[in-house]
Write a protein that holds these residues in place. Structure first.
Motif, PDB file in Angstrom:
ATOM      1  N   LEU A  34       0.935  -1.174   0.045  1.00  0.00           N
ATOM      2  CA  LEU A  34       0.123  -0.036   0.048  1.00  0.00           C
ATOM      3  C   LEU A  34       0.769   1.261  -0.041  1.00  0.00           C
ATOM      4  O   LEU A  34       1.801   1.441   0.897  1.00  0.00           O
ATOM      5  N   PRO A  35       1.000   2.068  -0.981  1.00  0.00           N
ATOM      6  CA  PRO A  35       1.839   3.220  -1.208  1.00  0.00           C
ATOM      7  C   PRO A  35       1.648   4.055   0.083  1.00  0.00           C
ATOM      8  O   PRO A  35       0.564   4.198   0.516  1.00  0.00           O
ATOM      9  N   GLY A  36       2.724   4.425   0.545  1.00  0.00           N
ATOM     10  CA  GLY A  36       2.908   5.520   1.732  1.00  0.00           C
ATOM     11  C   GLY A  36       2.732   4.786   2.959  1.00  0.00           C
ATOM     12  O   GLY A  36       2.641   5.453   4.002  1.00  0.00           O
ATOM     13  N   VAL A  37       2.134   3.431   2.920  1.00  0.00           N
ATOM     14  CA  VAL A  37       1.876   2.772   4.278  1.00  0.00           C
ATOM     15  C   VAL A  37       2.865   1.705   4.296  1.00  0.00           C
ATOM     16  O   VAL A  37       3.612   1.664   5.494  1.00  0.00           O
ATOM     17  N   GLY A  38       3.162   0.548   3.499  1.00  0.00           N
ATOM     18  CA  GLY A  38       4.152  -0.312   3.899  1.00  0.00           C
ATOM     19  C   GLY A  38       3.818  -1.705   2.837  1.00  0.00           C
ATOM     20  O   GLY A  38       3.081  -1.608   1.990  1.00  0.00           O
ATOM     21  N   ALA A  39       4.371  -2.644   3.244  1.00  0.00           N
ATOM     22  CA  ALA A  39       4.508  -3.981   2.481  1.00  0.00           C
ATOM     23  C   ALA A  39       4.186  -5.003   3.383  1.00  0.00           C
ATOM     24  O   ALA A  39       4.942  -5.071   4.671  1.00  0.00           O
ATOM     25  N   VAL A  40       3.366  -6.150   3.132  1.00  0.00           N
ATOM     26  CA  VAL A  40       3.360  -7.293   3.903  1.00  0.00           C
ATOM     27  C   VAL A  40       3.263  -8.761   2.902  1.00  0.00           C
ATOM     28  O   VAL A  40       2.650  -8.505   1.866  1.00  0.00           O
ATOM     29  N   SER A  41       4.091  -9.494   3.474  1.00  0.00           N
ATOM     30  CA  SER A  41       4.130 -10.697   2.785  1.00  0.00           C
ATOM     31  C   SER A  41       3.684 -11.843   3.816  1.00  0.00           C
ATOM     32  O   SER A  41       4.010 -12.056   4.873  1.00  0.00           O
ATOM     33  N   TYR A  80      -0.285 -21.706  12.096  1.00  0.00           N
ATOM     34  CA  TYR A  80       0.340 -22.085  10.778  1.00  0.00           C
ATOM     35  C   TYR A  80       0.830 -20.982   9.597  1.00  0.00           C
ATOM     36  O   TYR A  80       1.167 -21.188   8.628  1.00  0.00           O
ATOM     37  N   ARG A  81       0.778 -19.799  10.410  1.00  0.00           N
ATOM     38  CA  ARG A  81       1.054 -18.439   9.598  1.00  0.00           C
ATOM     39  C   ARG A  81       2.393 -18.217   9.664  1.00  0.00           C
ATOM     40  O   ARG A  81       3.164 -18.178  10.737  1.00  0.00           O
ATOM     41  N   GLN A  82       2.838 -17.534   8.508  1.00  0.00           N
ATOM     42  CA  GLN A  82       4.204 -16.954   8.519  1.00  0.00           C
ATOM     43  C   GLN A  82       4.019 -15.615   7.942  1.00  0.00           C
ATOM     44  O   GLN A  82       3.360 -15.519   6.752  1.00  0.00           O
ATOM     45  N   ILE A  83       4.703 -14.308   8.481  1.00  0.00           N
ATOM     46  CA  ILE A  83       4.080 -13.098   8.084  1.00  0.00           C
ATOM     47  C   ILE A  83       5.196 -12.107   8.257  1.00  0.00           C
ATOM     48  O   ILE A  83       5.811 -12.204   9.401  1.00  0.00           O
ATOM     49  N   THR A  84       5.325 -11.154   7.267  1.00  0.00           N
ATOM     50  CA  THR A  84       6.360 -10.262   7.576  1.00  0.00           C
ATOM     51  C   THR A  84       5.741  -8.915   7.004  1.00  0.00           C
ATOM     52  O   THR A  84       4.979  -8.685   6.385  1.00  0.00           O
ATOM     53  N   ALA A  85       6.385  -7.786   7.591  1.00  0.00           N
ATOM     54  CA  ALA A  85       5.758  -6.440   7.509  1.00  0.00           C
ATOM     55  C   ALA A  85       6.892  -5.318   7.406  1.00  0.00           C
ATOM     56  O   ALA A  85       7.823  -5.490   8.468  1.00  0.00           O
ATOM     57  N   ILE A  86       6.677  -4.325   6.638  1.00  0.00           N
ATOM     58  CA  ILE A  86       7.680  -3.242   6.935  1.00  0.00           C
ATOM     59  C   ILE A  86       6.798  -1.841   6.335  1.00  0.00           C
ATOM     60  O   ILE A  86       5.934  -1.866   5.687  1.00  0.00           O
ATOM     61  N   HIS A  94       8.061  -9.499  12.037  1.00  0.00           N
ATOM     62  CA  HIS A  94       7.840 -10.865  11.554  1.00  0.00           C
ATOM     63  C   HIS A  94       7.219 -11.751  12.373  1.00  0.00           C
ATOM     64  O   HIS A  94       7.408 -11.402  13.708  1.00  0.00           O
ATOM     65  N   PHE A  95       6.537 -12.831  12.101  1.00  0.00           N
ATOM     66  CA  PHE A  95       5.935 -13.823  12.807  1.00  0.00           C
ATOM     67  C   PHE A  95       5.877 -15.131  12.111  1.00  0.00           C
ATOM     68  O   PHE A  95       5.698 -15.184  10.976  1.00  0.00           O
ATOM     69  N   SER A  96       6.391 -16.205  12.783  1.00  0.00           N
ATOM     70  CA  SER A  96       6.375 -17.776  12.436  1.00  0.00           C
ATOM     71  C   SER A  96       5.733 -18.484  13.392  1.00  0.00           C
ATOM     72  O   SER A  96       6.184 -18.536  14.328  1.00  0.00           O
ATOM     73  N   GLY A  97       4.421 -18.791  13.019  1.00  0.00           N
ATOM     74  CA  GLY A  97       3.680 -19.812  13.952  1.00  0.00           C
ATOM     75  C   GLY A  97       4.541 -21.248  14.326  1.00  0.00           C
ATOM     76  O   GLY A  97       5.389 -21.625  13.630  1.00  0.00           O
ATOM     77  N   ALA A  98       3.939 -21.877  15.307  1.00  0.00           N
ATOM     78  CA  ALA A  98       4.777 -22.970  15.821  1.00  0.00           C
ATOM     79  C   ALA A  98       4.769 -23.970  14.705  1.00  0.00           C
ATOM     80  O   ALA A  98       5.590 -25.183  14.636  1.00  0.00           O
ATOM     81  N   GLN A  99       3.845 -23.945  13.844  1.00  0.00           N
ATOM     82  CA  GLN A  99       3.628 -25.035  12.725  1.00  0.00           C
ATOM     83  C   GLN A  99       3.950 -24.689  11.407  1.00  0.00           C
ATOM     84  O   GLN A  99       3.647 -25.347  10.569  1.00  0.00           O
ATOM     85  N   THR A 100       4.732 -23.504  11.425  1.00  0.00           N
ATOM     86  CA  THR A 100       5.514 -23.271  10.091  1.00  0.00           C
ATOM     87  C   THR A 100       6.382 -24.486   9.467  1.00  0.00           C
ATOM     88  O   THR A 100       6.744 -25.120  10.576  1.00  0.00           O
ATOM     89  N   LEU A 101       5.990 -24.805   8.368  1.00  0.00           N
ATOM     90  CA  LEU A 101       6.830 -25.886   7.789  1.00  0.00           C
ATOM     91  C   LEU A 101       8.076 -25.904   7.687  1.00  0.00           C
ATOM     92  O   LEU A 101       8.826 -25.153   7.157  1.00  0.00           O
ATOM     93  N   ASN A 105      12.691 -19.636   9.005  1.00  0.00           N
ATOM     94  CA  ASN A 105      13.430 -18.333   9.684  1.00  0.00           C
ATOM     95  C   ASN A 105      12.893 -17.208   9.211  1.00  0.00           C
ATOM     96  O   ASN A 105      12.233 -17.223   8.229  1.00  0.00           O
ATOM     97  N   ALA A 106      12.914 -16.186  10.100  1.00  0.00           N
ATOM     98  CA  ALA A 106      12.546 -14.623   9.751  1.00  0.00           C
ATOM     99  C   ALA A 106      13.544 -13.998  10.166  1.00  0.00           C
ATOM    100  O   ALA A 106      13.891 -14.112  11.387  1.00  0.00           O
ATOM    101  N   VAL A 107      13.760 -12.837   9.228  1.00  0.00           N
ATOM    102  CA  VAL A 107      15.165 -11.952  10.076  1.00  0.00           C
ATOM    103  C   VAL A 107      14.741 -10.443   9.447  1.00  0.00           C
ATOM    104  O   VAL A 107      14.350 -10.111   8.446  1.00  0.00           O
ATOM    105  N   SER A 108      14.730  -9.730  10.425  1.00  0.00           N
ATOM    106  CA  SER A 108      14.512  -8.086  10.089  1.00  0.00           C
ATOM    107  C   SER A 108      16.134  -7.528   9.708  1.00  0.00           C
ATOM    108  O   SER A 108      16.911  -7.899  10.652  1.00  0.00           O
TER     109      SER A 108
END
Length: 159
Positions: A34-41, A80-86, A94-101, A105-108
């Motif tokens: 979203l321009p001016g707001v951020g990015a999420v994956s 079950y989710r894995q998500i990143t945001a800036i 970032h978040f990686s749930g306990a059931q991530t396959l 890893n997630a790194v800022s």
């Protein structure tokens, strides 16, 4: 297997996401900007609504970590989710749930955040962040350098 990087160019304010996955239609389900707001994956047993929800919270002024917490708390199956945001300030979360396959890893990093699952090794994500941080050129060039570094570091687990 999925690995991605979300990033911001501090000079232009531009956001970008680069993502690689063995899942079909990843471009329609995982990257959200979203321009001016951020990015999420969002990835790993994807719930596509998470991206727009996190961006809406960030647009209301929440920092990425607060937005992730709020959205994941009210949605089921966060394990079950894995998500990143800036965000527009370069703040990341970032978040990686306990059931991530598999190996995950997630790194800022500086103006970026990367995550992956079913990886050959956790260092794949670290390599992405380092390549982005030390890359040169436009945002797109740095995102592609991060993806190439992920592959060079082993990429996905298995054949």
């Amino acid at each position: 297997m999925t690995f991605s990087i979300a990033a911001r160019c501090p000079e232009t304010g531009q956001f970008g996401i680069a993502i690689s996955s063995s899942s079909i239609a990843v471009g329609a389900r995982c990257p959200w900007l979203l321009p001016g707001v951020g990015a999420v994956s969002t990835q790993n047993i994807t719930l596509p609504s998470l991206g727009p929800e996190v961006l809406a919270m960030m647009e209301q002024g929440l920092a990425p970590a607060e937005a992730l917490d709020k959205v994941l708390t009210r949605n089921g199956y966060s394990q079950y989710r894995q998500i990143t945001a800036i965000d527009h300030l370069g703040q990341t979360a970032h978040f990686s749930g306990a059931q991530t396959l598999g190996n995950h890893n997630a790194v800022s990093g500086e103006q970026c955040v990367a995550a992956g699952n079913m990886l050959a090794d956790r260092s794949v994500i670290e390599a992405m962040v380092q390549a982005f941080e030390h890359g040169e050129g436009q945002l797109a060039d740095r995102l592609l350098a991060a993806m190439k570094a992920a592959i060079a570091a082993g990429g996905e687990a298995g054949p």
